[in-house]
Design an enzyme around this catalytic site. Structure first.
Site, PDB file in Angstrom:
ATOM      1  N   SER A 162      -0.091  -3.393  10.712  1.00 20.55           N
ATOM      2  CA  SER A 162      -1.147  -3.119   9.764  1.00 20.55           C
ATOM      3  C   SER A 162      -2.572  -3.330  10.249  1.00 20.55           C
ATOM      4  CB  SER A 162      -0.891  -3.960   8.513  1.00 20.55           C
ATOM      5  OG  SER A 162      -1.624  -3.413   7.485  1.00 20.55           O
ATOM      6  N   LYS A 187       0.842   6.850  12.158  1.00 26.05           N
ATOM      7  CA  LYS A 187       1.101   7.192  10.749  1.00 26.05           C
ATOM      8  C   LYS A 187       0.297   8.398  10.282  1.00 26.05           C
ATOM      9  CE  LYS A 187       0.069   3.563   8.280  1.00 26.05           C
ATOM     10  NZ  LYS A 187      -0.211   2.508   7.343  1.00 26.05           N
ATOM     11  N   ASP A 219       7.026  -0.255  -1.590  1.00 28.02           N
ATOM     12  CA  ASP A 219       5.810  -0.599  -2.355  1.00 28.02           C
ATOM     13  C   ASP A 219       5.298   0.600  -3.136  1.00 28.02           C
ATOM     14  OD1 ASP A 219       4.980   0.635   0.025  1.00 28.02           O
ATOM     15  OD2 ASP A 219       3.229  -0.671   0.320  1.00 28.02           O
ATOM     16  N   ARG A 229      -0.505  -8.041   9.293  1.00 28.22           N
ATOM     17  CA  ARG A 229       0.625  -8.690   8.603  1.00 28.22           C
ATOM     18  C   ARG A 229       1.940  -8.286   9.257  1.00 28.22           C
ATOM     19  NH1 ARG A 229       3.034  -4.804   8.530  1.00 28.22           N
ATOM     20  NH2 ARG A 229       2.783  -2.910   7.322  1.00 28.22           N
ATOM     21  N   ASP A 261       0.045  -3.602   2.505  1.00 28.54           N
ATOM     22  CA  ASP A 261      -0.741  -4.086   3.647  1.00 28.54           C
ATOM     23  C   ASP A 261      -2.061  -4.682   3.195  1.00 28.54           C
ATOM     24  OD1 ASP A 261       1.329  -2.795   4.793  1.00 28.54           O
ATOM     25  OD2 ASP A 261       0.166  -1.137   5.598  1.00 28.54           O
TER      26      ASP A 261
HETATM   27  C1  GLA Z   1       2.944   1.203   5.806  1.00 32.45           C
HETATM   28  C2  GLA Z   1       2.199   1.354   4.486  1.00 32.45           C
HETATM   29  C3  GLA Z   1       2.717   0.339   3.464  1.00 32.45           C
HETATM   30  C4  GLA Z   1       4.232   0.378   3.353  1.00 32.45           C
HETATM   31  C5  GLA Z   1       4.874   0.342   4.738  1.00 32.45           C
HETATM   32  C6  GLA Z   1       6.357   0.538   4.687  1.00 32.45           C
HETATM   33  O1  GLA Z   1       2.633   0.006   6.399  1.00 32.45           O
HETATM   34  O2  GLA Z   1       0.822   1.198   4.677  1.00 32.45           O
HETATM   35  O3  GLA Z   1       2.096   0.575   2.225  1.00 32.45           O
HETATM   36  O4  GLA Z   1       4.650   1.488   2.620  1.00 32.45           O
HETATM   37  O5  GLA Z   1       4.331   1.322   5.605  1.00 32.45           O
HETATM   38  O6  GLA Z   1       6.967  -0.507   4.010  1.00 32.45           O
END
Ligand code: GLA
Length: 552
Positions: free
Chosen positions: A179, A277, A64, A55, A232
């Protein structure tokens, strides 16, 4: 029917699947190659292929997990997993003969073959070893598997999961903020459901709904070590063609399509900085989760909102309690966009409660940069040290000497407001009634400005940008984008730019020429790092494909 209550679509041929996406790309070759390669490696054709898209997040970053609404759209790039049950042979001690064992391969040679089997451990039930210290592709496959094991194979039930062979492939770039991780967790969850023939919700005979699949994928992705929100997974499972998706998480998961103004096109450009991440979670992503949760507790405490002592309240819930929100009172399932905008604007004044004692909201430089020490934070929360640790630190690993509650909160509330303004502008621009519809380029300018403000806030307040993202977003604006910003968690990865459809080609050419890290890349490589996506293009519900004949 609400999108969250719909069941997972099952397709029997590619025309139905991609026809529903309005895709111009011929995917048949990729699917066919995956199926052939599966047969070559495992000696039989796959029984199923599951698909989950990546996405872009258009706006609404890092809010979120504070339970505010976000506005992503699925992209055409996806993860595919071909899989088939394997017959266990009796008496073998080999790991791949154990109940529920998995032989997992990946078409990308960088991701090596993995063989693993779940074991049962009292009291926590199923166990799969997941290494949270490094990024490993199979961790996401295991995360998806966990969900299926815990929901459909209770430890005391004597039910045994089926051994499975699987082959994955993906076109979603990893570590790029689009994502890939949620896509692989969702595709893996579906693959294990398919081979184990589990189509229902588990507790009832009703088919598994999209909302339930999102919840499973959310819970399980945390096993990889990142406490992400649900954006995501919801975008990957619930997106619909040709629209962005407004996703709200409070009081329950709810989604509604947001059509984008005609002439709007989104271009994704990769900074080429890989943001991992998982490895950086302690001092980046997970730290932000703690900073926002503790901020919500302190704000509630200072404003006299009653909380249960062990409650991990979010900013969205605190806001609702301050304005005495009645749940289920609006068509969005919450107080409704109009009231939310008013509430968000009015809370802004109270955020100074999150500043260190004696520091002014207008203080410049070091003073504000300092943030709060752990001791200061605990004192301001009104909790004892022990309870504070239990509620906010016992379940998550974070590393920091100071915590920036004020700046993070200011980002969260202003970003939540920008999402609502973006949504309203898009809805007005696409409204059929002439009195409401704005001139298309005025709408695009408004939307672009909101994206630019979001980037500024991510950079200055949430501190989740990086020099390359700032540079790329700036170049994109100079090259004609209405707006440009980081997308996803940040600290690297991709920028998303809003560009007028008739300018896309020239825009892409300029960025290819001007972003320094692209120098020396071949055209083919360049096409992988900067490309246009139709608004909502590639967006499909999570597809669950019973593999019959791909090319029929
Ligand atoms: C990552 C997380 C999401 C969101 C974004 C930041 O993609 O998986 O849940 O918090 O960062 O918006």
């Amino acid at each position: 029917m609400r999108l969250a209550d719909q069941s997972i679509p099952v397709y029997t041929n590619l025309t139905d699947l991609y026809g529903s996406l309005g895709s111009s790309v011929n995917h048949a070759e990729r699917w066919d190659n995956l199926a052939k390669e599966f047969e070559k490696r495992f000696g039989r054709p796959p029984a199923y292929i599951t698909r989950a898209p990546g996405r872009i997040n258009i706006i609404g970053e890092h809010i979120d997990y504070a339970l505010f609404g976000v506005l992503p759209a699925a992209i055409e790039q996806d993860i595919l997993i071909a899989c088939a049950p394997r017959q266990p042979s009796d008496n073998s001690q080999e790991i791949h003969e154990r109940p529920g064992s998995v032989v997992a391969e990946n078409l990308n040679p960088k991701y090596t073959r993995q063989v693993f089997a779940p074991s049962q451990r009292a009291p926590e039930g199923w166990h799969l070893e997941i290494n949270t210290n490094e990024l490993r592709w199979e961790s996401y496959v295991k995360a998806g598997y966990y969900g299926v094991l815990s929901r459909y194979f209770p430890p005391d039930s004597n039910l045994h999961p089926t051994p499975v062979d699987l082959l994955a492939t993906g076109s979603v770039p990893s570590g790029s903020g689009v994502s890939s991780s949620a896509a692989i967790v969702v595709a893996s969850t579906l693959a294990f459901l398919a081979v184990n023939n589990r189509r229902t919700s588990g507790s009832t005979d009703a088919p598994l709904s999209k909302g339930e699949l999102v919840k499973m994928a959310m819970e399980n992705e945390t096993r990889v070590g990142v406490n992400s929100g649900g954006m995501d997974q919801a975008a990957s499972v619930m997106s619909v063609n040709s629209s962005a998706l407004y996703i709200t998480f409070f009081p329950i998961l709810n989604t509604s399509p947001v059509p984008l103004p005609s002439g709007a096109k989104f271009v994704i450009s990769n900074t080429l900085v890989v943001a991992d991440k998982v490895v950086t979670a302690k001092f980046r992503y997970n730290l932000r989760v703690v900073e926002t949760l503790v901020g919500a507790r302190i704000l509630a405490h200072k404003l006299g909102v009653k909380l249960d002592i062990m409650e991990k309240v979010t900013y969205r819930e605190v806001l609702g309690r301050i304005v005495k929100e009645q749940q289920d009172c609006g068509s969005d399932g919450d107080m409704g966009a109009g009231s939310l905008i008013v509430a968000l604007k009015s809370i802004m004044r109270s955020l100074t409660h999150l500043l260190p004692k004696g520091v002014d909201a207008n203080a410049e430089g070091d003073e504000q940069q300092m943030g709060l020490t752990m001791e200061e934070m605990i004192e301001m929360s009104g909790l004892s040290q022990q309870t504070f640790h239990e509620v906010y630190l016992s379940w998550i690993d974070v590393e920091a000497t100071h915590f920036q509650l004020y700046k993070r909160a200011k980002h969260v509330f202003t970003e939540a407001l920008r999402v609502l303004q973006f949504r309203k502008t898009s809805l007005d621009a696409t409204d059929a009634s002439p009195s409401l519809s704005l001139n298309p380029s005025t709408s695009l300018e408004k939307l672009g400005n909101l994206m630019n403000e979001s980037q500024k806030s991510c950079r200055e307040l949430f501190e989740c940008s990086c020099p390359e993202l700032d540079m790329l977003a700036k170049l994109c604006r100079e090259a004609g984008a209405y707006g440009s910003r980081l997308t996803g968690a940040g600290w690297g990865g991709c920028a998303v730019s809003l560009v007028a459809e008739d300018q896309v080609e020239i825009f892409i050419k300029k960025i290819k020429d001007e972003y320094p890290p692209y120098k020396g890349l071949k055209e083919e490589q360049l096409n992988d790092v900067i490309f246009a996506t139709k608004p909502g293009s590639g967006a499909c519900g999570m597809c669950f494909l019973r593999f019959l004949r791909l090319l029929s």
